[in-house]
Write a protein that holds these residues in place. Structure first.
Motif, PDB file in Angstrom:
ATOM      1  N   LEU A 186       0.898  -1.127   0.041  1.00  0.00           N
ATOM      2  CA  LEU A 186       0.099  -0.212  -0.034  1.00  0.00           C
ATOM      3  C   LEU A 186       0.908   1.163   0.048  1.00  0.00           C
ATOM      4  O   LEU A 186       1.865   1.119   0.834  1.00  0.00           O
ATOM      5  N   LYS A 187       0.492   2.260  -0.673  1.00  0.00           N
ATOM      6  CA  LYS A 187       1.246   3.299  -0.892  1.00  0.00           C
ATOM      7  C   LYS A 187       1.122   4.248   0.429  1.00  0.00           C
ATOM      8  O   LYS A 187       2.045   5.006   0.595  1.00  0.00           O
ATOM      9  N   GLU A 188       0.079   4.239   0.970  1.00  0.00           N
ATOM     10  CA  GLU A 188      -0.081   4.731   2.197  1.00  0.00           C
ATOM     11  C   GLU A 188      -0.961   3.882   3.061  1.00  0.00           C
ATOM     12  O   GLU A 188      -1.520   3.006   2.645  1.00  0.00           O
ATOM     13  N   ARG A 189      -0.839   4.348   4.470  1.00  0.00           N
ATOM     14  CA  ARG A 189      -1.482   3.224   5.487  1.00  0.00           C
ATOM     15  C   ARG A 189      -2.913   3.851   5.636  1.00  0.00           C
ATOM     16  O   ARG A 189      -3.430   4.783   5.945  1.00  0.00           O
ATOM     17  N   PRO A 190      -3.770   2.683   5.553  1.00  0.00           N
ATOM     18  CA  PRO A 190      -5.321   2.713   5.843  1.00  0.00           C
ATOM     19  C   PRO A 190      -5.490   3.195   7.275  1.00  0.00           C
ATOM     20  O   PRO A 190      -4.761   2.781   8.470  1.00  0.00           O
ATOM     21  N   THR A 191      -6.404   4.004   7.616  1.00  0.00           N
ATOM     22  CA  THR A 191      -6.753   4.402   9.142  1.00  0.00           C
ATOM     23  C   THR A 191      -8.074   3.794   9.708  1.00  0.00           C
ATOM     24  O   THR A 191      -8.371   3.898  10.786  1.00  0.00           O
ATOM     25  N   GLY A 192      -8.534   2.779   8.670  1.00  0.00           N
ATOM     26  CA  GLY A 192      -9.722   2.137   9.229  1.00  0.00           C
ATOM     27  C   GLY A 192     -10.105   0.726   8.693  1.00  0.00           C
ATOM     28  O   GLY A 192      -9.072   0.314   7.824  1.00  0.00           O
ATOM     29  N   SER A 193     -10.835  -0.107   8.956  1.00  0.00           N
ATOM     30  CA  SER A 193     -11.055  -1.316   8.662  1.00  0.00           C
ATOM     31  C   SER A 193     -11.608  -1.332   7.120  1.00  0.00           C
ATOM     32  O   SER A 193     -11.174  -2.411   6.398  1.00  0.00           O
ATOM     33  N   GLY A 194     -12.487  -0.399   6.801  1.00  0.00           N
ATOM     34  CA  GLY A 194     -13.096  -0.604   5.625  1.00  0.00           C
ATOM     35  C   GLY A 194     -14.482  -1.353   5.587  1.00  0.00           C
ATOM     36  O   GLY A 194     -15.094  -1.708   4.567  1.00  0.00           O
ATOM     37  N   PHE A 195     -15.017  -1.886   6.973  1.00  0.00           N
ATOM     38  CA  PHE A 195     -15.780  -2.791   7.160  1.00  0.00           C
ATOM     39  C   PHE A 195     -16.815  -2.462   8.062  1.00  0.00           C
ATOM     40  O   PHE A 195     -16.216  -2.025   9.256  1.00  0.00           O
ATOM     41  N   TRP A 196     -18.196  -2.567   8.166  1.00  0.00           N
ATOM     42  CA  TRP A 196     -19.092  -2.479   9.388  1.00  0.00           C
ATOM     43  C   TRP A 196     -18.994  -3.682  10.007  1.00  0.00           C
ATOM     44  O   TRP A 196     -18.727  -5.005   9.699  1.00  0.00           O
ATOM     45  N   SER A 197     -19.002  -3.542  11.568  1.00  0.00           N
ATOM     46  CA  SER A 197     -18.710  -4.461  12.461  1.00  0.00           C
ATOM     47  C   SER A 197     -19.606  -4.405  13.728  1.00  0.00           C
ATOM     48  O   SER A 197     -19.773  -3.315  14.073  1.00  0.00           O
ATOM     49  N   PHE A 198     -20.361  -5.482  14.324  1.00  0.00           N
ATOM     50  CA  PHE A 198     -21.087  -5.567  15.484  1.00  0.00           C
ATOM     51  C   PHE A 198     -20.550  -6.427  16.418  1.00  0.00           C
ATOM     52  O   PHE A 198     -20.287  -7.375  16.172  1.00  0.00           O
ATOM     53  N   GLU A 199     -20.421  -5.938  17.673  1.00  0.00           N
ATOM     54  CA  GLU A 199     -19.884  -6.650  18.665  1.00  0.00           C
ATOM     55  C   GLU A 199     -21.006  -6.740  20.095  1.00  0.00           C
ATOM     56  O   GLU A 199     -20.865  -5.713  20.853  1.00  0.00           O
ATOM     57  N   PRO A 200     -21.578  -7.801  20.189  1.00  0.00           N
ATOM     58  CA  PRO A 200     -22.207  -7.754  21.506  1.00  0.00           C
ATOM     59  C   PRO A 200     -21.340  -8.688  22.479  1.00  0.00           C
ATOM     60  O   PRO A 200     -20.589  -9.446  21.883  1.00  0.00           O
ATOM     61  N   GLY A 201     -21.628  -8.545  23.706  1.00  0.00           N
ATOM     62  CA  GLY A 201     -20.725  -9.250  24.804  1.00  0.00           C
ATOM     63  C   GLY A 201     -21.208  -8.720  26.181  1.00  0.00           C
ATOM     64  O   GLY A 201     -22.391  -8.198  26.363  1.00  0.00           O
ATOM     65  N   PHE A 202     -20.531  -9.422  27.129  1.00  0.00           N
ATOM     66  CA  PHE A 202     -20.827  -9.032  28.633  1.00  0.00           C
ATOM     67  C   PHE A 202     -19.642  -8.684  29.205  1.00  0.00           C
ATOM     68  O   PHE A 202     -18.453  -9.100  28.784  1.00  0.00           O
ATOM     69  N   SER A 203     -19.521  -7.958  30.174  1.00  0.00           N
ATOM     70  CA  SER A 203     -18.584  -7.558  31.335  1.00  0.00           C
ATOM     71  C   SER A 203     -18.943  -7.943  32.585  1.00  0.00           C
ATOM     72  O   SER A 203     -20.273  -7.989  32.736  1.00  0.00           O
ATOM     73  N   PHE A 204     -18.249  -8.252  33.378  1.00  0.00           N
ATOM     74  CA  PHE A 204     -18.427  -8.826  34.885  1.00  0.00           C
ATOM     75  C   PHE A 204     -17.440  -8.103  35.908  1.00  0.00           C
ATOM     76  O   PHE A 204     -16.338  -7.930  35.633  1.00  0.00           O
ATOM     77  N   ILE A 205     -18.053  -7.639  36.791  1.00  0.00           N
ATOM     78  CA  ILE A 205     -17.240  -6.886  38.075  1.00  0.00           C
ATOM     79  C   ILE A 205     -17.725  -7.531  39.281  1.00  0.00           C
ATOM     80  O   ILE A 205     -18.779  -7.761  39.629  1.00  0.00           O
ATOM     81  N   TYR A 206     -16.562  -8.170  40.123  1.00  0.00           N
ATOM     82  CA  TYR A 206     -16.638  -8.757  41.297  1.00  0.00           C
ATOM     83  C   TYR A 206     -16.013  -8.105  42.356  1.00  0.00           C
ATOM     84  O   TYR A 206     -14.541  -8.228  42.272  1.00  0.00           O
ATOM     85  N   PRO A 207     -16.627  -7.116  43.122  1.00  0.00           N
ATOM     86  CA  PRO A 207     -15.989  -6.819  44.443  1.00  0.00           C
ATOM     87  C   PRO A 207     -15.602  -7.768  45.275  1.00  0.00           C
ATOM     88  O   PRO A 207     -16.070  -8.684  45.936  1.00  0.00           O
ATOM     89  N   SER A 208     -14.109  -7.983  45.568  1.00  0.00           N
ATOM     90  CA  SER A 208     -13.592  -8.660  46.679  1.00  0.00           C
ATOM     91  C   SER A 208     -12.694  -7.905  47.467  1.00  0.00           C
ATOM     92  O   SER A 208     -11.423  -8.129  46.991  1.00  0.00           O
ATOM     93  N   ASP A 209     -13.053  -7.482  48.382  1.00  0.00           N
ATOM     94  CA  ASP A 209     -12.144  -6.580  49.331  1.00  0.00           C
ATOM     95  C   ASP A 209     -10.762  -7.173  49.544  1.00  0.00           C
ATOM     96  O   ASP A 209     -10.769  -8.397  49.950  1.00  0.00           O
ATOM     97  N   PRO A 210      -9.319  -6.639  49.367  1.00  0.00           N
ATOM     98  CA  PRO A 210      -9.643  -5.263  48.897  1.00  0.00           C
ATOM     99  C   PRO A 210      -9.492  -4.953  47.566  1.00  0.00           C
ATOM    100  O   PRO A 210      -9.023  -3.938  47.045  1.00  0.00           O
ATOM    101  N   ALA A 211      -9.630  -5.865  46.644  1.00  0.00           N
ATOM    102  CA  ALA A 211      -9.485  -5.934  45.252  1.00  0.00           C
ATOM    103  C   ALA A 211     -10.908  -6.120  44.421  1.00  0.00           C
ATOM    104  O   ALA A 211     -11.945  -6.052  45.097  1.00  0.00           O
ATOM    105  N   VAL A 212     -10.815  -5.494  43.209  1.00  0.00           N
ATOM    106  CA  VAL A 212     -12.240  -5.614  42.367  1.00  0.00           C
ATOM    107  C   VAL A 212     -11.554  -6.549  41.146  1.00  0.00           C
ATOM    108  O   VAL A 212     -10.480  -6.286  40.434  1.00  0.00           O
ATOM    109  N   LEU A 213     -12.328  -7.578  40.996  1.00  0.00           N
ATOM    110  CA  LEU A 213     -12.017  -8.502  39.853  1.00  0.00           C
ATOM    111  C   LEU A 213     -12.989  -8.285  38.772  1.00  0.00           C
ATOM    112  O   LEU A 213     -14.058  -7.776  38.995  1.00  0.00           O
ATOM    113  N   PHE A 214     -12.497  -8.119  37.273  1.00  0.00           N
ATOM    114  CA  PHE A 214     -13.385  -7.824  36.355  1.00  0.00           C
ATOM    115  C   PHE A 214     -12.814  -8.658  35.023  1.00  0.00           C
ATOM    116  O   PHE A 214     -11.913  -9.227  34.905  1.00  0.00           O
ATOM    117  N   GLY A 215     -13.936  -8.903  34.327  1.00  0.00           N
ATOM    118  CA  GLY A 215     -13.499  -9.798  32.985  1.00  0.00           C
ATOM    119  C   GLY A 215     -14.547  -9.427  31.904  1.00  0.00           C
ATOM    120  O   GLY A 215     -15.428  -8.700  32.169  1.00  0.00           O
TER     121      GLY A 215
END
Length: 354
Positions: free
Chosen positions: A211-240
């Protein structure tokens, strides 16, 4: 490290994604040990997390402006051998060694708004500046002279729209579970939007595309479903987090392979946050992406990859300091632990709540 030129998703801001999240303070957890009701969000403190899909949702009617600046560096060495081995220590043929270095700066502004105590919506607008240097010798020839090719790209990246909804109250020992849906709009220039140059060998056979120049995007539509998890556990907080990225196929013309279907991505990560005091906190986490192979309708595209999947993993740590009740400064650093991940990435953020 292997260079991800073949992957349209490489230039998407998908692999450069860090932010500040919210978690329960250890002091509050100590005062309320044994209570099954969840602590209120107002008691939360800033934890320097690694990705944007972790953390308690924005408080209702609260508007947040989050400017950020990140820098990433990637380098790789690729050895191509055309020949045969007489004995294990003797190779007859041609050896081509190419080195690639890439530096990427991303300036972005994220806007977040909390509609209710459980629902949040956000938009992220990035601007990218990419510089890449490639040093190699003429492919499959005996020249001792190295060639140096430089290319760059600047412009708007892929705009990201997202919404997050808190599914539960985190009672009876359950973690906070937050549903996430994210869409990326191909507002940046993709690999097939910039000018290409085909490379040929001495017999005039096509052997690759640059490529003669670097692309700044993917060029495609994308969709991302998901979940995040937060668990307070004194004195730390676990996440994923766990999510799946589905990318729509696009017709890029017969010369580029016809209909192109970028590989889908499975993303997951986990980590821990720890608050030193009411103002300063630290986090450590790991993020991993499994990128499927891109498929082409005509199988005649020189961008095509040879592997069925690509593994991208990075280890990250961050530090956050609350400057005021409405402002937190965070710094995060990521180090690549797989060949396809950036060598290092540094991100600075300053969210302002109104």
């Amino acid at each position: 490290m292997t260079h991800l030129l073949h992957s349209p998703m490489w230039t998407s801001p998908r692999l450069c994604i860090f932010t500040v999240t919210l978690a329960i303070t250890p002091a509050y957890a100590q005062e309320n040990a044994g209570i099954t009701n969840p602590p209120p969000v107002d008691q939360a403190t800033s934890i320097a997390s690694i990705t944007s899909d972790r953390g308690i949702v924005t408080r209702p009617k609260r508007f947040t402006i989050e400017p950020s600046l990140s820098y990433s560096h990637s380098s790789s060495t690729l050895v191509a051998i055309e020949g045969y081995t007489v004995i294990p220590a003797l190779l007859i043929g041609l050896i081509n060694i190419s080195e690639v270095q890439r530096d990427t700066f991303v300036g972005a502004v994220s806007l977040k708004y909390g509609f209710t105590s459980r629902l949040e919506a956000a938009v992220r607008v990035p601007y990218l500046s990419i510089s890449e240097d490639l040093r190699e010798r003429d492919i499959f020839s005996g020249t001792p002279v190295d060639n140096l090719r430089a290319s760059s790209g600047n412009g708007l990246g892929d705009v990201e729209l997202s919404t997050r909804y808190q599914l539960n109250d985190g009672v009876e020992g359950w973690p906070y579970i937050i549903g996430v849906f994210r869409a990326r709009v191909p507002t940046g220039e993709g690999p097939y939007d910039v000018e290409q140059t085909t490379l040929f060998d001495d017999n005039n056979n096509p052997i690759g595309v640059t490529l003669k120049e670097r692309p700044t995007g993917s060029g495609f539509w994308s969709f991302e479903p998901g979940f995040s998890f937060i668990y307070p556990s004194d004195p730390a907080v676990l996440f994923g987090n766990l999510s799946y990225v589905w990318t729509m196929e696009e017709d890029e013309g017969q010369a580029n392979g016809g209909n192109i279907d970028p590989g889908d991505i499975v993303r997951f990560g986990f980590g821990m946050g720890f608050a030193f005091n009411e103002r300063t906190s630290f986090s450590l986490g790991y993020d991993h992406s499994v990128i499927g192979k891109t498929t082409f309708e005509r199988n005649n595209n020189l961008f095509d990859a040879t592997f069925d999947r690509i593994q991208v993993g990075s280890l990250s740590f961050g530090l956050a300091h609350r400057l005021s009740n409405s402002t937190t400064l965070s710094l995060s650093v990521s180090v690549g632990v797989t060949d396809n991940a950036p060598n290092s990435e540094i991100t600075l953020k300053l969210p302002l709540s109104l």
